[in-house]
Write an enzyme that holds these catalytic residues in place. Structure first.
Site, mmCIF file in Angstrom:
data_model
loop_
_atom_site.group_PDB
_atom_site.id
_atom_site.type_symbol
_atom_site.label_atom_id
_atom_site.label_comp_id
_atom_site.label_asym_id
_atom_site.label_seq_id
_atom_site.Cartn_x
_atom_site.Cartn_y
_atom_site.Cartn_z
ATOM 1 N N ARG A 292 0.685 -1.206 0.038
ATOM 2 C CA ARG A 292 0.039 0.031 -0.049
ATOM 3 C C ARG A 292 0.731 1.368 -0.172
ATOM 4 N NH1 ARG A 292 1.318 1.231 5.162
ATOM 5 N NH2 ARG A 292 1.503 -0.336 6.565
ATOM 6 N N ARG A 338 6.156 12.225 12.620
ATOM 7 C CA ARG A 338 4.760 12.193 13.178
ATOM 8 C C ARG A 338 4.134 12.847 14.261
ATOM 9 N NH1 ARG A 338 3.345 5.728 11.406
ATOM 10 N NH2 ARG A 338 4.900 5.684 9.707
#
Length: 450
Positions: A292, A338
């Site tokens: 993905r 993040r």
């Protein structure tokens, strides 16, 4: 090219996909749970469909509701983003049966590579180095104990259907094996609906390095360089960068070649990531394939100028890649941090509350991928990531300085909401990170000293 794409995801990745679709003239359909009814992508997309309550299994993991939304809105294709249904071969099969294009690898490839134990076997057959451990799952404690005697300690137990750093645990002493084996099986069943696990030798002090690949259905395959993802907590990434610092050119070239060989050996189509552990002496071992788009794809985009989502869409529509390997000319260095709703002082436990203030950083070569807005409620229903701050510079030192500046500008405030920003700032200033000599143990060492 598709005229309408349904985005079967939420948060920043849903908005990211919608933006590329708009640039390509593709109409978008967003799906949303009750908790996300006010999400930015709901307003940004051309159409939005409510698919269920907050609980993921009743909304973003509800394949029937997503397919029905696609049918009602005339979507021809479904982009699953990452997480949720993105690596589910059954969902890909359902899409095919309904005449919908699943924007990802073919179902058979997902079935072969989404199972981590099976993927090890496939890659070993293709000549990629793998760590000692069985390529078969272990179904009983007795079998695990027997397998461990040949694998050796420390070892790691992994859920065969796992991903995203979940469903795995390190075993350092034989007497801990039965307990940890049971815990990982339980996690696999609860999180992934699959209790199968396998064993693998665990390397202390290794680096986590991955290679981004793209492949089309016409035989075109390229790699877009490597990313270092060694700054992790609980084997989930916090900081990613490209190129991997201090990696010998020969080792980098071997990693790239191994990833391309793995693509060709499996008939892979689409965007994917080959993940490796790299030792201090440059030896590397295949871990898994993420079938993905990755959370950290922006750093690759920043150094190559390639829109990875755009390539995914074109490949899924049957077009060849827009580039060859000779066209891939990475330039400079990029870092991604993040920003999670977590409290590092309490073991990175998730935090919740209402964000009253949100200010994103700006300035040169600074990108923020986020779905966050002031007034938004942060809940424990979904992944705690609030934003990704990404920078580019001509070299790594400049990139670190730019990221420090960007994080100092970022404001995420609200009662109950704590973020990883202060800890990320400490990581960027850590001597081992600055020297590019950090490994996957850096965060554990930092938190142990706190």
């Amino acid at each position: 090219m598709f005229s309408t794409v349904l985005i079967a995801n939420r948060g920043e990745i849903a908005l990211r996909i919608a933006r590329t679709c708009r640039e390509l003239g593709i109409r978008t359909v967003a799906v949303y749970s009750t908790a996300d009814q006010d999400a930015p992508v709901v307003r940004f997309a051309d159409e939005a469909v409510h698919i269920g309550p907050a609980a993921p299994r009743r909304s973003y993991l509800n394949a029937a509701a997503i397919v029905e939304a696609a049918r009602k809105t005339g979507a021809e294709a479904i982009h699953p983003g990452y997480g949720f249904l993105s690596e589910d071969p059954d969902f890909a099969e359902i899409c095919a049966a309904e005449g919908l294009t699943f924007i990802g690898p073919p179902p058979a490839v997902l079935a072969r590579l989404g199972d981590k134990a099976r993927a090890r076997e496939v890659m070993a057959d293709a000549g990629l180095p793998v760590l000692p451990g069985g390529n078969r799952t272990v179904d009983t404690v007795a079998e695990a104990v027997e397998r461990a005697s040949s694998v050796g300690f420390p070892l790691i137990i992994k859920a065969a259907a796992g991903g995203g750093g979940r469903g795995m645990a390190v075993v350092r002493e034989p007497h801990d094996l039965p307990r940890i084996y049971a815990e990982v099986r339980a996690t696999g069943q609860a999180v992934f609906g699959d209790s199968r696990v396998y064993l693998e030798r665990y390397l202390d002090g290794a680096r986590h390095v991955e290679v981004q690949v793209l492949a089309d259905s016409h035989g075109g395959v390229v790699h877009l360089g490597e990313r270092d993802c060694s700054v992790q907590r609980r084997r989930q990434k916090l900081v990613e960068e490209t190129p991997a610092p201090g990696l010998a050119p020969k080792t980098a070239a071997s990693l790239h070649e191994a990833a391309v060989r793995g693509v060709r050996a499996t008939g892979y189509v689409g965007a994917g990531t080959f993940e490796f552990l790299v030792t201090g002496d440059g030896e590397f071992y295949f871990m898994e394939i993420n079938c993905r788009i990755q959370v950290e794809h922006p750093v690759t985009e920043m150094v190559t100028g390639v829109d990875l989502i755009g390539e995914q869409l074109r490949v899924a529509a049957g077009y060849p890649l827009t580039l060859t390997q000779a066209d891939v000319q990475p330039r400079g260095a990029s870092i991604e941090c993040r920003v999670n709703a977590e409290d590092p002082r309490r073991g990175f436990l998730p935090t919740a509350g209402t964000v009253t203030t949100f200010r994103a950083p700006g300035g040169p070569f600074t990108r923020v991928d986020t779905h966050l807005e002031a007034g938004q409620r942060v809940t424990a229903d979904y992944d705690p990531m609030l934003a990704k701050v990404v920078v580019w510079a001509q070299d790594r030192r400049q990139a670190i300085a730019r990221m420090q500046r960007a994080l100092s500008e970022l404001a995420v405030e609200g009662p109950g909401v704590q973020t990883t920003v202060p800890f990320l700032t400490e990581v960027l200033a850590h001597p081992r990170f600055l020297d590019g000599k950090h490994t996957t143990t850096l965060v554990d060492e930092m938190t142990a000293q706190a």
